[in-house]
Design a protein around this motif. Sequence first.
Motif, PDB file in Angstrom:
ATOM      1  N   ALA A 142       0.905  -1.287   0.145  1.00 36.44           N
ATOM      2  CA  ALA A 142       0.114  -0.045  -0.056  1.00 36.44           C
ATOM      3  C   ALA A 142       0.781   1.336   0.111  1.00 36.44           C
ATOM      4  O   ALA A 142       2.198   1.292   0.428  1.00 36.44           O
ATOM      5  CB  ALA A 142      -0.968  -0.124   1.244  1.00 36.44           C
ATOM      6  N   GLY A 143       0.317   2.274  -0.574  1.00 36.23           N
ATOM      7  CA  GLY A 143       1.078   3.561  -0.681  1.00 36.23           C
ATOM      8  C   GLY A 143       0.200   4.612  -1.404  1.00 36.23           C
ATOM      9  O   GLY A 143      -1.185   4.475  -1.417  1.00 36.23           O
ATOM     10  N   THR A 182      -2.954  -2.039   9.417  1.00 37.54           N
ATOM     11  CA  THR A 182      -1.519  -1.600   9.433  1.00 37.54           C
ATOM     12  C   THR A 182      -1.448  -0.711   8.433  1.00 37.54           C
ATOM     13  O   THR A 182      -0.812   0.223   8.558  1.00 37.54           O
ATOM     14  CB  THR A 182      -0.673  -2.831   9.339  1.00 37.54           C
ATOM     15  N   ALA A 183      -1.808  -0.878   7.181  1.00 33.69           N
ATOM     16  CA  ALA A 183      -1.363  -0.278   5.828  1.00 33.69           C
ATOM     17  C   ALA A 183      -2.269   1.121   5.969  1.00 33.69           C
ATOM     18  O   ALA A 183      -1.758   2.194   5.533  1.00 33.69           O
ATOM     19  CB  ALA A 183      -2.071  -1.065   4.615  1.00 33.69           C
ATOM     20  N   ALA A 184      -3.649   0.989   6.673  1.00 32.31           N
ATOM     21  CA  ALA A 184      -4.475   2.162   6.567  1.00 32.31           C
ATOM     22  C   ALA A 184      -3.697   3.214   7.579  1.00 32.31           C
ATOM     23  O   ALA A 184      -3.726   4.428   7.362  1.00 32.31           O
ATOM     24  CB  ALA A 184      -5.711   1.821   7.336  1.00 32.31           C
ATOM     25  N   GLN A 185      -3.349   2.822   8.744  1.00 34.42           N
ATOM     26  CA  GLN A 185      -2.527   3.554   9.721  1.00 34.42           C
ATOM     27  C   GLN A 185      -1.558   4.386   9.134  1.00 34.42           C
ATOM     28  O   GLN A 185      -1.245   5.531   9.192  1.00 34.42           O
ATOM     29  CB  GLN A 185      -1.956   2.852  11.047  1.00 34.42           C
ATOM     30  N   ALA A 186      -0.732   3.639   8.181  1.00 38.80           N
ATOM     31  CA  ALA A 186       0.630   3.999   7.821  1.00 38.80           C
ATOM     32  C   ALA A 186       0.131   5.137   6.645  1.00 38.80           C
ATOM     33  O   ALA A 186       0.748   6.128   6.568  1.00 38.80           O
ATOM     34  CB  ALA A 186       1.461   3.062   7.222  1.00 38.80           C
ATOM     35  N   GLY A 201      -8.620   5.724   0.799  1.00 38.91           N
ATOM     36  CA  GLY A 201      -8.150   4.996   0.015  1.00 38.91           C
ATOM     37  C   GLY A 201      -8.837   4.180  -1.060  1.00 38.91           C
ATOM     38  O   GLY A 201     -10.205   4.199  -0.881  1.00 38.91           O
ATOM     39  N   VAL A 202      -8.133   3.463  -1.944  1.00 39.89           N
ATOM     40  CA  VAL A 202      -8.769   2.867  -2.896  1.00 39.89           C
ATOM     41  C   VAL A 202      -8.325   1.314  -3.112  1.00 39.89           C
ATOM     42  O   VAL A 202      -7.072   1.147  -2.942  1.00 39.89           O
ATOM     43  CB  VAL A 202      -8.810   3.633  -4.311  1.00 39.89           C
ATOM     44  N   VAL A 203      -9.038   0.531  -3.960  1.00 37.33           N
ATOM     45  CA  VAL A 203      -8.494  -0.776  -4.192  1.00 37.33           C
ATOM     46  C   VAL A 203      -9.039  -1.069  -5.407  1.00 37.33           C
ATOM     47  O   VAL A 203     -10.326  -0.835  -5.580  1.00 37.33           O
ATOM     48  CB  VAL A 203      -8.529  -1.715  -2.943  1.00 37.33           C
ATOM     49  N   TRP A 204      -8.507  -2.120  -6.216  1.00 37.67           N
ATOM     50  CA  TRP A 204      -9.242  -2.770  -7.547  1.00 37.67           C
ATOM     51  C   TRP A 204      -9.220  -4.160  -7.003  1.00 37.67           C
ATOM     52  O   TRP A 204      -8.439  -4.765  -6.641  1.00 37.67           O
ATOM     53  CB  TRP A 204      -8.345  -2.526  -8.594  1.00 37.67           C
ATOM     54  N   VAL A 205     -10.306  -4.724  -7.312  1.00 35.25           N
ATOM     55  CA  VAL A 205     -10.627  -6.147  -7.120  1.00 35.25           C
ATOM     56  C   VAL A 205     -11.445  -6.900  -8.294  1.00 35.25           C
ATOM     57  O   VAL A 205     -12.153  -6.065  -8.583  1.00 35.25           O
ATOM     58  CB  VAL A 205     -11.715  -6.130  -5.666  1.00 35.25           C
ATOM     59  N   PRO A 206     -11.173  -8.065  -8.593  1.00 36.19           N
ATOM     60  CA  PRO A 206     -11.893  -8.644  -9.663  1.00 36.19           C
ATOM     61  C   PRO A 206     -13.299  -8.433  -9.234  1.00 36.19           C
ATOM     62  O   PRO A 206     -13.507  -8.906  -8.029  1.00 36.19           O
ATOM     63  CB  PRO A 206     -11.377  -9.997  -9.525  1.00 36.19           C
ATOM     64  N   ASP A 259     -12.921   5.607   4.003  1.00 36.31           N
ATOM     65  CA  ASP A 259     -11.813   6.403   4.580  1.00 36.31           C
ATOM     66  C   ASP A 259     -10.841   5.134   5.073  1.00 36.31           C
ATOM     67  O   ASP A 259     -11.094   4.231   5.125  1.00 36.31           O
ATOM     68  CB  ASP A 259     -12.530   7.046   5.672  1.00 36.31           C
ATOM     69  N   LEU A 260      -9.908   5.926   5.945  1.00 35.77           N
ATOM     70  CA  LEU A 260      -8.880   4.651   6.273  1.00 35.77           C
ATOM     71  C   LEU A 260      -9.065   4.576   8.208  1.00 35.77           C
ATOM     72  O   LEU A 260      -8.195   3.982   8.378  1.00 35.77           O
ATOM     73  CB  LEU A 260      -7.571   5.391   6.188  1.00 35.77           C
ATOM     74  N   ASP A 261     -10.333   4.794   8.535  1.00 36.13           N
ATOM     75  CA  ASP A 261     -10.567   4.358   9.767  1.00 36.13           C
ATOM     76  C   ASP A 261     -11.615   3.243   9.568  1.00 36.13           C
ATOM     77  O   ASP A 261     -12.811   3.332   9.834  1.00 36.13           O
ATOM     78  CB  ASP A 261     -11.419   5.632  10.536  1.00 36.13           C
TER      79      ASP A 261
END
Length: 180
Positions: free
Chosen positions: A71-72, A117-121, A130-135, A174-176
């Motif tokens: 993540a980033g 963990t990734a969200a906190q960072a 955040g975003v994510v692509w999923v099949p 959101d990241l919470d």
Amino acid sequence: MRTAEPGDTHDIARIQVETWQTAYADLLPREVLDSLDAEEIARIWELTMAGGDATVYVATEGPFTVGFCAAGPAPEEEVADVDGTVPDDAATTGMVGTLLVEPRWGRRGHGGRLLATAAQAMREAGSTRGVVWVPENDDVSIAFYERAGWERDGMVRTLDADGQALREIRLTGDLDFRLT
């Protein structure tokens, strides 16, 4: 949970190959899954960890590495609308590029802890969402992100998986996290 180290790349590659061959057996052509090269994948992860914007985290259980998440910051093309319009918050949007837990270690909370963990960072780095692509047909992953409070935003893209179309949907939130 910890940040991945160079020595983790072979475990990360193993997890990616095993997880894809199991979880994506109905989504990707057999030829694609059979041709996955763990050594090449490990080299790609080495490059990602050495110079990419993404941070890689690993989940462990006892002495075993059982999952990972990359993540980033989200590249503009990953958050743009269908017409290419970039949202006002593009500069503060993070992206989960990959989150995989080896199937035999599933249902133990590793995915949720990796995501948290990734969200906190990402929050600490200034991201506000955040975003994510999923099949599109990966009901398990979609349900996982929806339980975390993320929603489908209507964006769809089609990737070429060795001549077979693979549709992905984008989720955002959101990241919470509120994992339930």
